[in-house]
Motif scaffolding. Sequence first.
Motif, PDB file in Angstrom:
ATOM      1  N   GLU A  85       5.396   2.562   2.230  1.00 22.66           N
ATOM      2  CA  GLU A  85       4.500   2.331   1.095  1.00 22.66           C
ATOM      3  C   GLU A  85       3.963   0.896   1.018  1.00 22.66           C
ATOM      4  O   GLU A  85       2.951   0.628   0.415  1.00 22.66           O
ATOM      5  CB  GLU A  85       5.226   2.692  -0.200  1.00 22.66           C
ATOM      6  N   LYS A  86       4.667  -0.043   1.687  1.00 27.15           N
ATOM      7  CA  LYS A  86       4.179  -1.431   1.635  1.00 27.15           C
ATOM      8  C   LYS A  86       3.259  -1.767   2.810  1.00 27.15           C
ATOM      9  O   LYS A  86       2.879  -2.925   3.001  1.00 27.15           O
ATOM     10  CB  LYS A  86       5.372  -2.390   1.583  1.00 27.15           C
ATOM     11  N   PHE A  87       2.920  -0.756   3.617  1.00 30.07           N
ATOM     12  CA  PHE A  87       2.018  -1.009   4.757  1.00 30.07           C
ATOM     13  C   PHE A  87       0.665  -1.489   4.257  1.00 30.07           C
ATOM     14  O   PHE A  87       0.058  -0.888   3.369  1.00 30.07           O
ATOM     15  CB  PHE A  87       1.827   0.262   5.594  1.00 30.07           C
ATOM     16  N   ASP A  88       0.232  -2.629   4.808  1.00 29.77           N
ATOM     17  CA  ASP A  88      -1.072  -3.184   4.443  1.00 29.77           C
ATOM     18  C   ASP A  88      -1.696  -3.743   5.719  1.00 29.77           C
ATOM     19  O   ASP A  88      -1.317  -4.822   6.183  1.00 29.77           O
ATOM     20  CB  ASP A  88      -0.882  -4.298   3.394  1.00 29.77           C
ATOM     21  N   ALA A  89      -2.631  -2.987   6.274  1.00 37.55           N
ATOM     22  CA  ALA A  89      -3.214  -3.351   7.577  1.00 37.55           C
ATOM     23  C   ALA A  89      -3.869  -4.728   7.524  1.00 37.55           C
ATOM     24  O   ALA A  89      -3.757  -5.517   8.481  1.00 37.55           O
ATOM     25  CB  ALA A  89      -4.224  -2.293   8.008  1.00 37.55           C
ATOM     26  N   ASP A  90      -4.525  -5.018   6.398  1.00 37.16           N
ATOM     27  CA  ASP A  90      -5.173  -6.331   6.302  1.00 37.16           C
ATOM     28  C   ASP A  90      -4.139  -7.456   6.301  1.00 37.16           C
ATOM     29  O   ASP A  90      -4.370  -8.536   6.849  1.00 37.16           O
ATOM     30  CB  ASP A  90      -6.033  -6.399   5.039  1.00 37.16           C
ATOM     31  N   ARG A  91      -2.976  -7.178   5.738  1.00 37.86           N
ATOM     32  CA  ARG A  91      -1.930  -8.213   5.726  1.00 37.86           C
ATOM     33  C   ARG A  91      -1.408  -8.440   7.134  1.00 37.86           C
ATOM     34  O   ARG A  91      -1.213  -9.574   7.566  1.00 37.86           O
ATOM     35  CB  ARG A  91      -0.806  -7.760   4.786  1.00 37.86           C
ATOM     36  N   TRP A  92      -1.238  -7.367   7.899  1.00 38.16           N
ATOM     37  CA  TRP A  92      -0.777  -7.502   9.282  1.00 38.16           C
ATOM     38  C   TRP A  92      -1.815  -8.280  10.089  1.00 38.16           C
ATOM     39  O   TRP A  92      -1.494  -9.197  10.842  1.00 38.16           O
ATOM     40  CB  TRP A  92      -0.553  -6.138   9.927  1.00 38.16           C
ATOM     41  N   ALA A  93      -3.080  -7.933   9.895  1.00 41.70           N
ATOM     42  CA  ALA A  93      -4.137  -8.616  10.655  1.00 41.70           C
ATOM     43  C   ALA A  93      -4.204 -10.092  10.252  1.00 41.70           C
ATOM     44  O   ALA A  93      -4.412 -10.979  11.098  1.00 41.70           O
ATOM     45  CB  ALA A  93      -5.479  -7.928  10.427  1.00 41.70           C
ATOM     46  N   GLN A  94      -3.968 -10.362   8.972  1.00 43.01           N
ATOM     47  CA  GLN A  94      -3.966 -11.751   8.502  1.00 43.01           C
ATOM     48  C   GLN A  94      -2.804 -12.523   9.121  1.00 43.01           C
ATOM     49  O   GLN A  94      -2.957 -13.689   9.534  1.00 43.01           O
ATOM     50  CB  GLN A  94      -3.871 -11.801   6.976  1.00 43.01           C
ATOM     51  N   ILE A  95      -1.643 -11.882   9.216  1.00 38.57           N
ATOM     52  CA  ILE A  95      -0.477 -12.538   9.839  1.00 38.57           C
ATOM     53  C   ILE A  95      -0.781 -12.876  11.300  1.00 38.57           C
ATOM     54  O   ILE A  95      -0.491 -13.971  11.781  1.00 38.57           O
ATOM     55  CB  ILE A  95       0.775 -11.636   9.736  1.00 38.57           C
ATOM     56  N   LYS A 128       1.065  13.955   9.435  1.00 37.19           N
ATOM     57  CA  LYS A 128       1.965  15.021   8.946  1.00 37.19           C
ATOM     58  C   LYS A 128       3.203  14.417   8.277  1.00 37.19           C
ATOM     59  O   LYS A 128       4.126  15.134   7.915  1.00 37.19           O
ATOM     60  CB  LYS A 128       2.392  15.931  10.103  1.00 37.19           C
ATOM     61  N   SER A 129       3.249  13.089   8.175  1.00 39.17           N
ATOM     62  CA  SER A 129       4.377  12.448   7.476  1.00 39.17           C
ATOM     63  C   SER A 129       4.029  12.330   5.992  1.00 39.17           C
ATOM     64  O   SER A 129       2.861  12.508   5.612  1.00 39.17           O
ATOM     65  CB  SER A 129       4.597  11.045   8.056  1.00 39.17           C
ATOM     66  N   PRO A 130       4.988  12.025   5.148  1.00 38.52           N
ATOM     67  CA  PRO A 130       4.683  11.835   3.718  1.00 38.52           C
ATOM     68  C   PRO A 130       3.619  10.759   3.498  1.00 38.52           C
ATOM     69  O   PRO A 130       2.856  10.797   2.545  1.00 38.52           O
ATOM     70  CB  PRO A 130       6.025  11.423   3.120  1.00 38.52           C
ATOM     71  N   PHE A 131       3.523   9.814   4.441  1.00 41.78           N
ATOM     72  CA  PHE A 131       2.538   8.726   4.340  1.00 41.78           C
ATOM     73  C   PHE A 131       1.133   9.247   4.575  1.00 41.78           C
ATOM     74  O   PHE A 131       0.177   8.813   3.936  1.00 41.78           O
ATOM     75  CB  PHE A 131       2.889   7.626   5.340  1.00 41.78           C
ATOM     76  N   SER A 132       1.006  10.185   5.518  1.00 41.69           N
ATOM     77  CA  SER A 132      -0.254  10.873   5.875  1.00 41.69           C
ATOM     78  C   SER A 132      -1.478   9.969   5.808  1.00 41.69           C
ATOM     79  O   SER A 132      -2.499  10.332   5.218  1.00 41.69           O
ATOM     80  CB  SER A 132      -0.450  12.099   4.981  1.00 41.69           C
ATOM     81  N   ARG A 133      -1.353   8.822   6.417  1.00 38.87           N
ATOM     82  CA  ARG A 133      -2.501   7.908   6.583  1.00 38.87           C
ATOM     83  C   ARG A 133      -2.616   7.522   8.048  1.00 38.87           C
ATOM     84  O   ARG A 133      -1.596   7.382   8.746  1.00 38.87           O
ATOM     85  CB  ARG A 133      -2.324   6.648   5.722  1.00 38.87           C
ATOM     86  N   ASP A 134      -3.855   7.355   8.506  1.00 41.17           N
ATOM     87  CA  ASP A 134      -4.077   7.017   9.914  1.00 41.17           C
ATOM     88  C   ASP A 134      -3.896   5.514  10.082  1.00 41.17           C
ATOM     89  O   ASP A 134      -4.856   4.727  10.017  1.00 41.17           O
ATOM     90  CB  ASP A 134      -5.491   7.455  10.335  1.00 41.17           C
ATOM     91  N   VAL A 135      -2.671   5.083  10.296  1.00 42.36           N
ATOM     92  CA  VAL A 135      -2.347   3.652  10.347  1.00 42.36           C
ATOM     93  C   VAL A 135      -3.086   2.973  11.501  1.00 42.36           C
ATOM     94  O   VAL A 135      -3.452   1.800  11.414  1.00 42.36           O
ATOM     95  CB  VAL A 135      -0.826   3.420  10.462  1.00 42.36           C
ATOM     96  N   THR A 136      -3.336   3.714  12.591  1.00 43.14           N
ATOM     97  CA  THR A 136      -4.080   3.133  13.709  1.00 43.14           C
ATOM     98  C   THR A 136      -5.505   2.807  13.290  1.00 43.14           C
ATOM     99  O   THR A 136      -6.030   1.726  13.576  1.00 43.14           O
ATOM    100  CB  THR A 136      -4.073   4.093  14.916  1.00 43.14           C
TER     101      THR A 136
END
Length: 425
Positions: A85-95, A128-136
Amino acid sequence: MRSIAAFTIVCCFAYFALFGGPAAAENPPASKAPPEALKKWQDMRFGMFIHWGPVSLKGTEIGWSRGRPIPIEEYDNLYKQFNPEKFDADRWAQIAKDAGMKYMVFTTKHHDGFCMFDTKQTDFNVMKSPFSRDVTKELADACRRQGIKFGTYHSVCDWHNPNFSFGSPHGKVPNPNPDMDRYEEYITKQVEELIRNYGPLVTMWFDVPQDFGRPRGAKLVAKVRALQPDILVNNRSGEPDAADYETPEQRIGEMQKKPWETCMTICTQWAWKPDDHLKSLKECLHTLVKVVGGDGNLLLNVGPMPDGRIEPRQAERLREIGRWLEQYGESIYGARGGPFPRGDWGTATHKENTIYLHLLDPSLDVVKLPPIKRKIVSSSVLTGGSAAVDQTDSGIEVSVPKSDRREIDTIVVLKLDGPAADALE
Ligand code: FHN
């Protein structure tokens, strides 16, 4: 009659010239990325590797812990609990950006077969996970927003897919009814999805082509290049001759004619592990400097946590690296390795008429280097202070006062009266 035949031949040549010739042979010769794409990649010098998947819930190694110590059934069902739930792609890219990293390579599928992207080839994927977001997709888009090039890591071996030759643990268990032709079709369709839906990609980073073989590897790379001609492909497709770069792993590569990239963990495990040993800033920077000194790139790996965060202490280490690069990055970005070979004293990088001496051992009062055929017209110390530089026909001697030596890296800059690339006699 003869004029009709000649006319027909001319028409055929004209047609092929306009619309392309017959389909490429089954196994086309190993082509490569265009030189300008390779140079752009080499100039970037520093990238972020990310190994992430539902296995982060267990804190064990991705792929390798499937079957031992994590029972296969348990491992394969972890995705049903995966909800970072704390996944934030922009934060990873910023890091990554704050670390001075210019590209990112993300595990879209590791040896465990779980797909971290919205693939239509299997339901064993993050949608198909509870997250069901395309993290890629979210990462690819965030990288583009932050000006970071995005690439994908896609394991050739797949110990979950029954058509693959082998299964877990460790790919040592032969599958009962493998069908490598069908598996080749599967992975080829996924590679096509990745390039079409998430590209353009800076690189396709294949891994562990177990039992895949050179012909299949060559076809896979040819497919990749047909989809995106300027993509870079590493040497782990199954056909090493089709590679644009070599991939020394967990070690600093040697200066060589072929382009290369060291991939290395910032901790000890590729995927996240609680309380893993974190490399010091000195270890990270010495690795980066020595890799570039050998004319290579560094792909430094982080393993994000099950809640979607990059571990704060890893993020802080990366920010420390970035602060160093903000000050001294001119000696890394766009620089090439050498002209001096690495030694116990340190290493050298160069660009145009400038050599950057990275003095990595502050205990040395004098550093002696072999002669060069260019004249040193001036010298300075990028990290501050002064240096005495004495050039003779027998070599170069460099000494930096103790007070001006830096614990991690003292960078002495030599300006030459000509190109540094071929300065060594
Ligand atoms: O088995 C993998 C490993 O988990 C990791 O992905 C590294 C990264 O280069 N490649 C393989 C080991 O060579």
